[in-house]
Design a protein around this motif. Structure first.
Motif, PDB file in Angstrom:
ATOM      1  N   THR A  17       0.376  12.485  -7.872  1.00  0.00           N
ATOM      2  CA  THR A  17       1.480  12.665  -6.923  1.00  0.00           C
ATOM      3  C   THR A  17       1.025  13.438  -5.695  1.00  0.00           C
ATOM      4  N   ALA A  18       0.255  14.506  -5.921  1.00  0.00           N
ATOM      5  CA  ALA A  18      -0.269  15.285  -4.793  1.00  0.00           C
ATOM      6  C   ALA A  18      -1.234  14.465  -3.956  1.00  0.00           C
ATOM      7  N   LEU A  19      -2.009  13.606  -4.600  1.00  0.00           N
ATOM      8  CA  LEU A  19      -2.947  12.741  -3.877  1.00  0.00           C
ATOM      9  C   LEU A  19      -2.194  11.777  -2.966  1.00  0.00           C
ATOM     10  N   TRP A  20      -1.122  11.157  -3.490  1.00  0.00           N
ATOM     11  CA  TRP A  20      -0.306  10.257  -2.664  1.00  0.00           C
ATOM     12  C   TRP A  20       0.279  11.006  -1.465  1.00  0.00           C
ATOM     13  N   ALA A  21       0.734  12.238  -1.685  1.00  0.00           N
ATOM     14  CA  ALA A  21       1.320  13.022  -0.595  1.00  0.00           C
ATOM     15  C   ALA A  21       0.297  13.311   0.494  1.00  0.00           C
ATOM     16  N   ALA A  22      -0.929  13.650   0.094  1.00  0.00           N
ATOM     17  CA  ALA A  22      -1.975  13.911   1.076  1.00  0.00           C
ATOM     18  C   ALA A  22      -2.324  12.647   1.858  1.00  0.00           C
ATOM     19  N   ASP A  28       0.913   7.649   7.085  1.00  0.00           N
ATOM     20  CA  ASP A  28       2.280   7.330   7.505  1.00  0.00           C
ATOM     21  C   ASP A  28       2.661   5.892   7.141  1.00  0.00           C
ATOM     22  N   THR A  29       2.563   5.571   5.852  1.00  0.00           N
ATOM     23  CA  THR A  29       2.926   4.230   5.388  1.00  0.00           C
ATOM     24  C   THR A  29       4.341   4.175   4.814  1.00  0.00           C
ATOM     25  N   GLY A  30       4.993   5.315   4.671  1.00  0.00           N
ATOM     26  CA  GLY A  30       6.311   5.346   4.053  1.00  0.00           C
ATOM     27  C   GLY A  30       6.273   5.421   2.543  1.00  0.00           C
ATOM     28  N   GLU A  31       5.090   5.532   1.952  1.00  0.00           N
ATOM     29  CA  GLU A  31       4.942   5.597   0.498  1.00  0.00           C
ATOM     30  C   GLU A  31       5.100   7.046   0.039  1.00  0.00           C
ATOM     31  N   LEU A  32       6.334   7.444  -0.192  1.00  0.00           N
ATOM     32  CA  LEU A  32       6.655   8.801  -0.627  1.00  0.00           C
ATOM     33  C   LEU A  32       7.057   8.758  -2.090  1.00  0.00           C
ATOM     34  N   LEU A  33       6.254   9.392  -2.939  1.00  0.00           N
ATOM     35  CA  LEU A  33       6.435   9.265  -4.390  1.00  0.00           C
ATOM     36  C   LEU A  33       6.604  10.625  -5.041  1.00  0.00           C
ATOM     37  N   HIS A  76      -2.313 -16.232 -11.922  1.00  0.00           N
ATOM     38  CA  HIS A  76      -2.056 -14.850 -12.322  1.00  0.00           C
ATOM     39  C   HIS A  76      -2.485 -13.934 -11.181  1.00  0.00           C
ATOM     40  N   ARG A  77      -1.499 -13.380 -10.472  1.00  0.00           N
ATOM     41  CA  ARG A  77      -1.778 -12.459  -9.366  1.00  0.00           C
ATOM     42  C   ARG A  77      -1.655 -11.039  -9.913  1.00  0.00           C
ATOM     43  N   VAL A  78      -2.789 -10.380 -10.047  1.00  0.00           N
ATOM     44  CA  VAL A  78      -2.853  -9.037 -10.623  1.00  0.00           C
ATOM     45  C   VAL A  78      -2.994  -8.025  -9.487  1.00  0.00           C
ATOM     46  N   ARG A  79      -2.044  -7.100  -9.404  1.00  0.00           N
ATOM     47  CA  ARG A  79      -2.039  -6.152  -8.299  1.00  0.00           C
ATOM     48  C   ARG A  79      -2.914  -4.932  -8.599  1.00  0.00           C
ATOM     49  N   LEU A  80      -3.647  -4.504  -7.583  1.00  0.00           N
ATOM     50  CA  LEU A  80      -4.455  -3.298  -7.663  1.00  0.00           C
ATOM     51  C   LEU A  80      -3.826  -2.242  -6.758  1.00  0.00           C
ATOM     52  N   ASP A  81      -3.482  -1.107  -7.325  1.00  0.00           N
ATOM     53  CA  ASP A  81      -2.914   0.008  -6.568  1.00  0.00           C
ATOM     54  C   ASP A  81      -3.880   1.173  -6.608  1.00  0.00           C
ATOM     55  N   GLY A  82      -3.922   1.941  -5.533  1.00  0.00           N
ATOM     56  CA  GLY A  82      -4.764   3.129  -5.546  1.00  0.00           C
ATOM     57  C   GLY A  82      -4.907   3.716  -4.170  1.00  0.00           C
ATOM     58  N   VAL A  83      -5.536   4.879  -4.117  1.00  0.00           N
ATOM     59  CA  VAL A  83      -5.710   5.553  -2.830  1.00  0.00           C
ATOM     60  C   VAL A  83      -6.833   6.573  -2.970  1.00  0.00           C
ATOM     61  N   VAL A  84      -7.506   6.820  -1.835  1.00  0.00           N
ATOM     62  CA  VAL A  84      -8.548   7.845  -1.756  1.00  0.00           C
ATOM     63  C   VAL A  84      -8.011   9.001  -0.919  1.00  0.00           C
ATOM     64  N   HIS A  85      -8.217  10.207  -1.399  1.00  0.00           N
ATOM     65  CA  HIS A  85      -7.777  11.393  -0.653  1.00  0.00           C
ATOM     66  C   HIS A  85      -8.463  11.406   0.718  1.00  0.00           C
ATOM     67  N   PRO A  86      -7.741  11.714   1.789  1.00  0.00           N
ATOM     68  CA  PRO A  86      -8.356  11.714   3.131  1.00  0.00           C
ATOM     69  C   PRO A  86      -9.622  12.568   3.226  1.00  0.00           C
ATOM     70  N   ARG A  87      -9.667  13.652   2.470  1.00  0.00           N
ATOM     71  CA  ARG A  87     -10.836  14.543   2.534  1.00  0.00           C
ATOM     72  C   ARG A  87     -12.102  13.886   1.991  1.00  0.00           C
ATOM     73  N   PHE A  88     -11.941  12.854   1.166  1.00  0.00           N
ATOM     74  CA  PHE A  88     -13.104  12.234   0.521  1.00  0.00           C
ATOM     75  C   PHE A  88     -13.376  10.819   1.035  1.00  0.00           C
ATOM     76  N   ARG A  89     -12.722  10.437   2.118  1.00  0.00           N
ATOM     77  CA  ARG A  89     -12.936   9.093   2.645  1.00  0.00           C
ATOM     78  C   ARG A  89     -14.251   8.995   3.406  1.00  0.00           C
ATOM     79  N   ARG A  90     -14.650   7.747   3.655  1.00  0.00           N
ATOM     80  CA  ARG A  90     -15.905   7.427   4.363  1.00  0.00           C
ATOM     81  C   ARG A  90     -17.135   7.902   3.600  1.00  0.00           C
ATOM     82  N   ASN A  91     -17.015   7.883   2.270  1.00  0.00           N
ATOM     83  CA  ASN A  91     -18.149   8.176   1.397  1.00  0.00           C
ATOM     84  C   ASN A  91     -18.424   7.034   0.421  1.00  0.00           C
TER      85      ASN A  91
END
Length: 319
Positions: A17-22, A28-33, A76-91
């Motif tokens: 949850t904290a990762l999504w918030a960061a 600014d995608t509107g994904e508030l969880l 069969h369309r299988v959805r992949l959800d996920g996110v990388v914390h901004p501090r760890f991107r571009r690695n």
């Protein structure tokens, strides 16, 4: 940096949850969880075989989920959800995460629906250029686009009458199975839609804390359900933005009753009730290529485009 990869567990819900918030603060995608929202998504996934936590020095740097459907049809369309914390991107973490999720999706698909073609998908908000670039580098292509629409619930909302021969009534739990079947029929020809099983239906509506029956309505013809508006509420939006939003998850009418103003009447009743209950805004998502002219219905109700999402897909050969 040294990465530790493991499956997610329910103990990770606060960190996810904290990762999504960061990520939302940066994207600014509107994904508030909320934690309850994350727990709901975890409950729909096979965490041991279809999830990943990526840790750097015991800090959650990224996460991913593989989301299968109960009743796939055709492909069969299988959805992949996920996110990388901004501090760890571009690695390179996002690339590795996606590749591992694709492999997990292939294994889960092969165990359950091997004879069916597999396409792994992920939803990408148009403003997230890094996410778009990553998907395209990995061979994903934008299969479909969806507008996220919003309308302010002010005094200017038009009140539309119910067409002759129809009745609009509040949602009733006693009709939930009838509504599920009508919903499946109404969406049968929609791109990417599959029948919701009783379990999926319960998870999304009747057993979900996010479902709001008080602002959900049914259209009847000769006493039978022929249309519906089913609404949800996500408290995290209000807690973060101060805006109380009603999310309209499903709007549908059986084919024989389209073009008569039924959907507009249902939507009008829902928006009026939402305003009475103190909601500031309503939102929904619509396929830009929807063959039923749904976009026009929403625009006439006052909705405008807030964001656009693309459903990116990648065909994958079974394992």
């Amino acid at each position: 940096m040294e990465l530790v990869w493991r499956a997610l567990t329910t103990a990770d819900i606060p960190a996810v949850t904290a990762l999504w918030a960061a990520a939302e603060a940066a994207d600014d995608t509107g994904e508030l969880l909320s934690e309850e929202d994350v727990a709901e998504s975890f409950a729909k996934a096979d965490l041991p075989a279809g999830s990943l936590a990526v840790l750097v020095d015991d800090v959650l740097a990224a996460h991913g989920l593989v989301m299968l459907r109960d009743n796939p049809a055709g492909t069969h369309r299988v959805r992949l959800d996920g996110v990388v914390h901004p501090r760890f991107r571009r690695n390179g973490i996002g690339r590795q995460l996606m590749q591992r999720l694709v492999a997990m999706a292939r294994d889960l698909h092969s165990a359950r629906h091997r004879a069916m073609p597999l396409v792994v998908t992920t939803m990408v908000e148009s403003g997230c250029s890094g996410h778009v670039a990553l998907c395209e580098r990995l061979g994903f292509a934008a299969d479909r686009h969806f507008h996220e629409l919003e309308v302010a619930l002010g005094e200017s909302l038009a009140q539309l009458p119910t067409p002759a021969g129809y009745e609009v009534v509040p949602f009733s739990a006693a009709r939930h199975e009838e509504v599920r079947q009508v919903c499946n029929t109404a969406f049968a020809q929609h791109w990417g839609s599959v029948d919701r099983s009783p379990a999926e239906w319960a998870a999304s509506f009747t057993d979900s804390k996010r479902f709001v029956p008080e602002t959900s309505f049914l259209a009847l013809a000769d006493g039978a359900v022929i249309g519906f508006v089913l609404a949800r509420h996500y408290p995290a939006v209000f807690e973060t933005t101060g805006v109380r939003e009603l999310w309209i998850g499903d709007v549908g009418t059986l084919a024989d009753h389209r073009g008569r103003g039924v959907a507009s009447a249902l939507l009008s009743r829902t928006l009026a009730r939402a305003r009475e209950q103190g909601y500031h805004r309503a939102g929904l998502s619509v396929d830009t290529a929807n063959p039923t002219s749904a976009l026009g219905v929403y625009e006439r109700a006052g909705f405008g485009v807030a964001r656009t999402w693309a459903d990116y897909g990648l065909p994958v050969e079974p394992a």
